[in-house]
Design a protein around this motif. Structure first.
Motif, short mmCIF file in Angstrom:
data_model
loop_
_atom_site.label_atom_id
_atom_site.label_comp_id
_atom_site.label_asym_id
_atom_site.label_seq_id
_atom_site.Cartn_x
_atom_site.Cartn_y
_atom_site.Cartn_z
N PHE A 68 0.71 -1.23 -0.16
CA PHE A 68 -0.28 0.02 -0.10
C PHE A 68 0.82 1.08 -0.03
CE2 PHE A 68 -3.45 -2.72 2.28
CZ PHE A 68 -4.04 -2.87 0.87
N GLN A 69 1.85 1.25 0.83
CA GLN A 69 2.99 2.45 0.76
C GLN A 69 3.31 2.69 -0.58
OE1 GLN A 69 6.37 1.66 3.02
NE2 GLN A 69 6.96 3.87 3.43
N PHE A 70 3.94 1.65 -1.00
CA PHE A 70 4.64 1.67 -2.54
C PHE A 70 3.56 2.15 -3.61
CE2 PHE A 70 4.91 -0.64 -6.47
CZ PHE A 70 6.13 -0.18 -7.08
N ALA A 71 2.61 1.50 -3.63
CA ALA A 71 1.36 1.82 -4.57
C ALA A 71 0.84 3.24 -4.49
CB ALA A 71 0.11 0.87 -4.41
N ILE A 72 0.58 3.53 -3.39
CA ILE A 72 -0.11 5.10 -3.22
C ILE A 72 1.00 6.00 -3.44
CG2 ILE A 72 -0.95 6.83 -1.54
CD1 ILE A 72 -2.09 4.35 0.05
N ALA A 214 -3.35 2.85 -12.72
CA ALA A 214 -1.85 2.84 -11.98
C ALA A 214 -2.02 2.26 -10.49
CB ALA A 214 -1.42 4.48 -11.95
N MET A 215 -3.07 2.58 -9.98
CA MET A 215 -3.08 2.00 -8.59
C MET A 215 -3.12 0.44 -8.66
SD MET A 215 -3.17 2.34 -5.43
CE MET A 215 -3.64 4.03 -4.75
N LYS A 216 -4.11 -0.09 -9.43
CA LYS A 216 -3.87 -1.71 -9.78
C LYS A 216 -2.78 -2.12 -10.08
CE LYS A 216 -5.03 -3.59 -13.49
NZ LYS A 216 -4.39 -4.16 -14.52
N ASN A 217 -2.07 -1.62 -11.07
CA ASN A 217 -0.62 -2.18 -11.45
C ASN A 217 0.28 -2.12 -10.49
OD1 ASN A 217 -1.61 -2.61 -14.16
ND2 ASN A 217 -1.07 -0.64 -15.04
N PHE A 218 0.38 -1.06 -9.67
CA PHE A 218 1.25 -0.79 -8.62
C PHE A 218 0.94 -1.73 -7.42
CE2 PHE A 218 2.25 3.60 -10.36
CZ PHE A 218 3.38 3.24 -11.01
N LEU A 219 -0.38 -2.10 -7.11
CA LEU A 219 -0.79 -2.86 -6.10
C LEU A 219 -0.29 -4.30 -6.61
CD1 LEU A 219 -4.17 -1.73 -5.20
CD2 LEU A 219 -2.16 -1.81 -3.81
N MET A 220 -0.06 -4.71 -7.84
CA MET A 220 0.31 -6.13 -8.26
C MET A 220 1.73 -5.99 -8.61
SD MET A 220 -2.89 -6.52 -10.39
CE MET A 220 -2.29 -8.17 -11.39
#
Length: 285
Positions: A68-72, A214-220
């Motif tokens: 979450f820290q990374f994705a946000i 972007a959020m979806k991709n970074f969460l994965m």
């Protein structure tokens, strides 16, 4: 009838391939999440035990926190940078088309290859550069620091992802008529007012798409982490995707990590729906 058969001939093979390689494995994973299957041997049903254990697993909770820290952080940065780049590329400047193609190059490069290049930079190039100039912050490898390693992953992810977001913003900017800006100039509106009152409201749908995707991709996130840190130092940069892969295919936790994957899928869907609901309201305004 001829059109109908043509339609079926086009749809059925695609459906069979999609079901075989996507839907069936997903359903199989959900089924095994209610068992104690290790990926081999016999198994028994255990009900919701795996799901309850996910919320009591410190390693899983730590991975969720890092992800979450990374994705946000990455989602915010990539949208700010890509919007600024798109605004610059949309202006009447020389070699505009060439610059657009150049900015899109990072997106078509292999994530692993780019990751290894960035790893070399963080491990050797930047520390040597920092020592030569006497800059203490650059003199050490941040990928070896548990508190700073995530920053290196963010820099890699943002650098490579900004190209796609920029392309979408450019598409949005191309839909705005120049007459609107000319009318704003006549009214004496400044650059910031034109952006806030004209540009941003009209590209709001593209902003929504970029934020959600972007959020979806970074969460994965997976490849970037494997290439840069491998989840280290220790488990400081271990994402959920990496944890599920390691535990499910290397640690004999196939059923448990299948439950973790189901939980994470629900989390991603909920976050995406919340984003869409909030941002679409902003579009109406």
């Amino acid at each position: 009838m001829k059109k109908k058969y043509t339609y079926l001939l086009m749809v059925i093979p695609a459906f069979v391939i999609f079901f075989t390689f996507h839907t069936y494995p997903a359903l199989q994973g959900i089924f095994y999440s209610f068992t104690d299957y290790k990926g081999y041997g016999n198994w028994d049903f255990v009900g919701f035990k795996n799901y309850l254990n996910v919320f009591q697993d410190d390693r899983a909770l730590s991975a969720y926190g890092f992800t979450f820290q990374f994705a946000i952080t990455a989602t915010i940065l990539v949208n700010i940078i890509s919007l600024l780049v798109a605004l610059g590329l949309n202006a009447n400047i020389k070699f505009r088309k060439t610059l657009r193609a150049t900015y899109f190059l990072p997106f078509i490069l292999s994530v692993l290859i780019v990751g290894y290049i960035f790893k070399f930079m963080f491990t050797h190039l930047l520390p040597d550069f920092g020592k030569a100039l006497g800059i203490e912050f650059l003199s050490s490898n941040i990928l070896g620091n548990p508190d700073l390693a995530w920053i290196g992953i963010v820099l890699l992810a943002v650098w490579q992802s900004a190209a796609f977001n920029t392309l979408l913003y450019l598409a949005g900017l191309s839909t705005i008529e120049n007459e609107l800006y000319e009318a704003a100039d006549i009214d004496g509106a400044g650059s910031w007012k034109k952006f806030w009152k004209i540009t941003f409201p009209l590209i709001a749908p593209f902003f929504t798409i970029n934020m959600v995707v972007a959020m979806k991709n970074f969460l994965m996130a997976f490849d970037q982490i494997v290439a840069l840190t491998g989840g280290g130092p220790g488990q400081a940069t271990e994402s959920i995707s990496l944890l599920i892969y390691r535990g499910g295919f290397e640690g004999g936790e196939f059923a448990y990590q299948s439950a973790n994957a189901v939980v994470y899928f629900i989390v991603i869907v909920v976050i995406s729906l919340i984003q869409l609901r909030v941002l679409e309201r902003r579009e109406v305004k």
